[in-house]
Design a protein around this motif. Sequence first.
Motif, mmCIF file in Angstrom:
data_model
loop_
_atom_site.group_PDB
_atom_site.id
_atom_site.type_symbol
_atom_site.label_atom_id
_atom_site.label_comp_id
_atom_site.label_asym_id
_atom_site.label_seq_id
_atom_site.Cartn_x
_atom_site.Cartn_y
_atom_site.Cartn_z
ATOM 1 N N HIS A 47 19.700 77.158 56.504
ATOM 2 C CA HIS A 47 18.598 76.112 55.890
ATOM 3 C C HIS A 47 18.554 74.908 56.620
ATOM 4 C CE1 HIS A 47 17.821 77.943 51.769
ATOM 5 N NE2 HIS A 47 19.079 78.219 51.846
ATOM 6 N N PRO A 48 18.091 75.105 58.055
ATOM 7 C CA PRO A 48 17.988 73.956 58.936
ATOM 8 C C PRO A 48 17.160 72.972 58.299
ATOM 9 C CG PRO A 48 16.849 75.949 59.641
ATOM 10 C CD PRO A 48 17.819 76.643 58.569
ATOM 11 N N GLU A 49 16.088 73.368 57.466
ATOM 12 C CA GLU A 49 15.258 72.391 56.893
ATOM 13 C C GLU A 49 16.007 71.175 56.148
ATOM 14 O OE1 GLU A 49 15.532 75.503 53.905
ATOM 15 O OE2 GLU A 49 15.611 75.526 56.146
ATOM 16 N N TRP A 50 17.143 71.647 55.741
ATOM 17 C CA TRP A 50 17.704 70.235 55.005
ATOM 18 C C TRP A 50 18.436 69.285 55.895
ATOM 19 C CZ3 TRP A 50 21.309 73.958 51.465
ATOM 20 C CH2 TRP A 50 20.626 74.812 50.577
ATOM 21 N N SER A 51 18.562 69.650 57.073
ATOM 22 C CA SER A 51 19.329 68.725 58.088
ATOM 23 C C SER A 51 19.030 67.114 58.043
ATOM 24 C CB SER A 51 19.131 69.379 59.336
ATOM 25 O OG SER A 51 19.606 70.422 59.699
ATOM 26 N N GLN A 76 20.150 64.899 54.046
ATOM 27 C CA GLN A 76 21.531 64.611 53.774
ATOM 28 C C GLN A 76 21.591 63.461 52.456
ATOM 29 O OE1 GLN A 76 24.471 63.650 56.727
ATOM 30 N NE2 GLN A 76 26.256 63.858 55.204
ATOM 31 N N ILE A 87 18.705 71.043 46.189
ATOM 32 C CA ILE A 87 19.636 71.702 47.166
ATOM 33 C C ILE A 87 20.766 72.237 46.260
ATOM 34 C CG2 ILE A 87 21.124 71.154 48.878
ATOM 35 C CD1 ILE A 87 18.989 69.388 49.902
ATOM 36 N N TYR A 129 27.454 67.980 58.234
ATOM 37 C CA TYR A 129 26.456 68.225 57.194
ATOM 38 C C TYR A 129 25.493 69.039 58.105
ATOM 39 C CZ TYR A 129 22.025 67.808 54.390
ATOM 40 O OH TYR A 129 21.026 68.310 53.842
ATOM 41 N N ARG A 130 25.034 68.819 59.398
ATOM 42 C CA ARG A 130 24.109 69.590 59.958
ATOM 43 C C ARG A 130 24.789 71.093 60.312
ATOM 44 N NH1 ARG A 130 23.334 64.751 62.720
ATOM 45 N NH2 ARG A 130 24.653 65.253 64.344
ATOM 46 N N TRP A 171 26.602 68.542 49.084
ATOM 47 C CA TRP A 171 27.338 68.939 50.394
ATOM 48 C C TRP A 171 28.927 68.309 50.258
ATOM 49 C CZ3 TRP A 171 28.325 64.080 51.809
ATOM 50 C CH2 TRP A 171 27.309 63.107 51.602
ATOM 51 N N CYS A 194 24.128 73.069 57.304
ATOM 52 C CA CYS A 194 22.666 73.795 56.957
ATOM 53 C C CYS A 194 22.308 74.650 57.834
ATOM 54 C CB CYS A 194 21.757 72.339 57.395
ATOM 55 S SG CYS A 194 21.888 71.086 56.007
ATOM 56 N N GLN A 195 22.937 74.791 59.077
ATOM 57 C CA GLN A 195 22.698 75.559 59.923
ATOM 58 C C GLN A 195 23.519 77.151 59.682
ATOM 59 O OE1 GLN A 195 20.776 76.029 62.822
ATOM 60 N NE2 GLN A 195 19.919 73.918 62.277
#
Length: 387
Positions: free
Chosen positions: A257-261, A264, A274, A248-249, A226, A252-253
């Motif tokens: 890819h919200p599952e990456w939230s 980090q 990622i 960072y969130r 990121w 992801c959104q």
Amino acid sequence: MVLDLSRQLPGPVATQMLADFGADVIKIEDTRQGDDFRRVEPLVQGVSTRHMMLNRNKRGLAIDLKSADGRAIFLGLARRADVVFEQFRPGVVERLGIHYDAVRVVNPKIVYCALSGFGQHGPLRDVVAHDPNYLSISGILSLLGRRGGPPAMSGPQISDLTAASMATIGILMALRRAEKTGEGEYIDIALFDSAFSLAVTALSSYVGSGTAPVRGQERHNGRYPWSDIYETADGGYITLSAIEPHFYRNLCQALGHPEWSELQYADDAQQESIRETLRVLFLTRTRDEWFEQLKDKEVCISPVLSVAEAAQSEQVQARECLVPHRHPVAGDTQLLATPIRFKHAPASIRRHAPALGEHSVEVLKLLGFQAEKIEDLLARGVVRASA
């Protein structure tokens, strides 16, 4: 009044910052060729654009400081001056007889700034070097480049330009002190010290843990996916730097890819997974398409622009980072504006960069020299005046 004995890059940048805000800077050069940057291409009608960029708002005086008369002229000016700025190798001003102690005799309030590579003392004092060398030996170059790859050369002259800012700050603080106490100051600025100071975050890690970070292993320079550089479909590049958790969130959104939230700071295997997904994803659109899509999503993304693209950008135009200028010989050109913006007393361009010795006669008259004496100094080569 600032007597500027510097040449090339760092000193002229520092003194031009002062000149842009009204200081009377006299650029003092030798009578033969002057500043080396006068001959750096490109030349427009024989005038170097680099010289124009770095020496506006200054008067030009060309004198032979190796002669007794030349030294006397300099000390006469120093008696009236507020600042002397020299950029010779250590020991040169002593041999010329224009060192701090000599100037302080005629002007106890003088602020005397000496800018050199490794400073006025230390084991490397007399070693010759340029910007890449200072970055190398200060540890900075070890931090530049890709993770797992070799160190990378920098584009801008980082130590030079950092030292220029440090010198200007030091001069202003010393002038303030001189106003209060009536006592001048000697300022020792080293390009090495200035470069070393840039490792502040790496040094904080080192002194706290005993382990220094290496290339691509700090969170802001490629350790995590990121905060990295990615190629795009058109062969361009974009940079991400979504360091704070909320940025960072958002990233992801925005990328679906919200599952990456919650990942980090996951382990290396997950980070590389990622990173590979991002590498493939960013290859699906152009650089500018990605920027347009994500610039308002608060994810800290930017296109990697060339200098030409940046110069032509709406941001540069809106901020007036480049300003029009008419030089009497080179004609219409553009100059880099100072990044220091005052609301009530803004910087201005009052003079073009001087020709070699352009104001020599004017400065001699300021010191009270009569026409006959000036002609004698010119004839003997103690002083040079432009045609």
